[in-house]
Enzyme design. Sequence first.
Site, short mmCIF file in Angstrom:
data_model
loop_
_atom_site.label_atom_id
_atom_site.label_comp_id
_atom_site.label_asym_id
_atom_site.label_seq_id
_atom_site.Cartn_x
_atom_site.Cartn_y
_atom_site.Cartn_z
N CYS A 33 0.86 -1.32 0.13
CA CYS A 33 0.03 -0.07 -0.06
C CYS A 33 1.09 1.45 -0.08
CB CYS A 33 -0.99 0.02 1.03
SG CYS A 33 -2.34 -1.21 1.12
N LYS A 36 0.56 3.67 -3.29
CA LYS A 36 -0.66 4.62 -3.22
C LYS A 36 -0.12 5.97 -3.82
CE LYS A 36 -4.21 2.53 -0.63
NZ LYS A 36 -5.38 2.72 0.48
N ASP A 66 -14.42 6.76 1.14
CA ASP A 66 -14.60 5.30 1.87
C ASP A 66 -13.93 4.29 1.15
OD1 ASP A 66 -16.06 3.88 3.89
OD2 ASP A 66 -17.68 5.33 3.80
N ASP A 67 -14.06 3.00 1.97
CA ASP A 67 -13.38 2.03 1.37
C ASP A 67 -13.90 1.14 0.26
OD1 ASP A 67 -11.41 1.81 3.61
OD2 ASP A 67 -13.07 1.63 4.69
N ASP A 84 -8.36 -3.48 -5.31
CA ASP A 84 -6.99 -3.08 -4.75
C ASP A 84 -6.12 -4.13 -5.21
OD1 ASP A 84 -5.04 -1.96 -3.01
OD2 ASP A 84 -6.63 -1.45 -1.53
N ASP A 107 -11.36 -4.15 2.37
CA ASP A 107 -12.32 -3.25 2.18
C ASP A 107 -13.84 -3.61 2.33
OD1 ASP A 107 -10.41 -1.25 1.86
OD2 ASP A 107 -10.29 -1.52 -0.40
N THR A 157 -5.42 -10.05 -17.28
CA THR A 157 -4.26 -10.01 -17.27
C THR A 157 -3.35 -9.32 -18.19
OG1 THR A 157 -3.84 -12.01 -18.69
CG2 THR A 157 -3.86 -12.49 -16.26
#
Length: 370
Positions: A33, A36, A66-67, A84, A107, A157
């Site tokens: 993370c 980000k 929000d998530d 994510d 999330d 992919t």
Amino acid sequence: MARKRTKTDEAAAPETVVGKPLKLTQFSHGGGCGCKIAPGVLEQILARTAPGVVPKQLLVGIETNDDAAVYQLNAEQALVATTDFFMPIVDDPFDFGCIAATNALSDVYAMGGMPLLALAVVGMPVKQLPLEIIKRILEGGESICTKARIPIAGGHTIDSVEPIYGLVAIGLLHPDNLKRNSGARPGDKLILGKGLGVGFYSAALKKGMLSASSYAAMIASTTQLNTPGRALACLAGVHAMTDVTGFGLLGHLVEICKASGVSAVIDYAALPVLPNALDYAASGCITGASERNWASHGERVTLPRKHFGDVERALLTDPQTSGGLLVACAPEVVTEVLSIFLLEGFDHAAVIGEMSAGKPQVAVVRSESD
């Protein structure tokens, strides 16, 4: 079926290509993370984005950062949708897949939902990574989805410069149990479900300083599904919930304050910290994302330099990959909330502060018990 990890899977034993050690983290400019976009930059980008179509069934969109998005299907069901993905935070491909999948499903839990299915997001430098390594990354993700009792029902992919893996996660919840980051109230207690310090661990890993025991602690934390979110969502006394990830504890708490129109106080002495994480920070194992997080949210934080040094500030802004749930709840349900965390194996869960009336900002204090 996904391959289970065994005791022979060691952090210090990377895959090899043509006799040379291959480290997944060597392909990525940032890991987990910490990849980000800085929150301040992201805010500017989203501020210039047209709102588009906003149907009344869309209960949660981008308005409060929000998530996940939440779309009401009927009186009993709402769909939770999120995605994510990131570059490797560890060198073991199986572990990387596990961490990325756990982080993506978090999330859904943070909104109070139950995961339903997932789609894989895969970008790999196929000419540089052996197919067996790519396969093991996918196996790691599959193993976590099996643990969550959901299928990976498809995905997409591409051939990319850096390894990228993650999930589109879809879940369900009852609309009455939806938990947003905008419901915190003055007087609420703040509870954090996991220990802080994953960013310190990842920086130490890249420098070759992370011990085997610390690596084990890192994997244990980042692959622990935030399943308490489902039970917490059923408690009327739980008013707001989010998960602490790339923006660090301060960043995600500031978002709660802004969305809820309240302020917060954190007791630094009460913060749960992963074993030896502060020692790594003191040795210089701090990510660049930590400083970016402070630059984005520092103006809303009171952190007296007289009482808090660089390491303390770094802990508060340390980017957490697959971090813990951050819960704002009424004082009378604190014991029940902590019990839910404990029953599901979250030993680090702790009360770390409280919400109060005032401008959206965070004050950090240190209790006498520190």
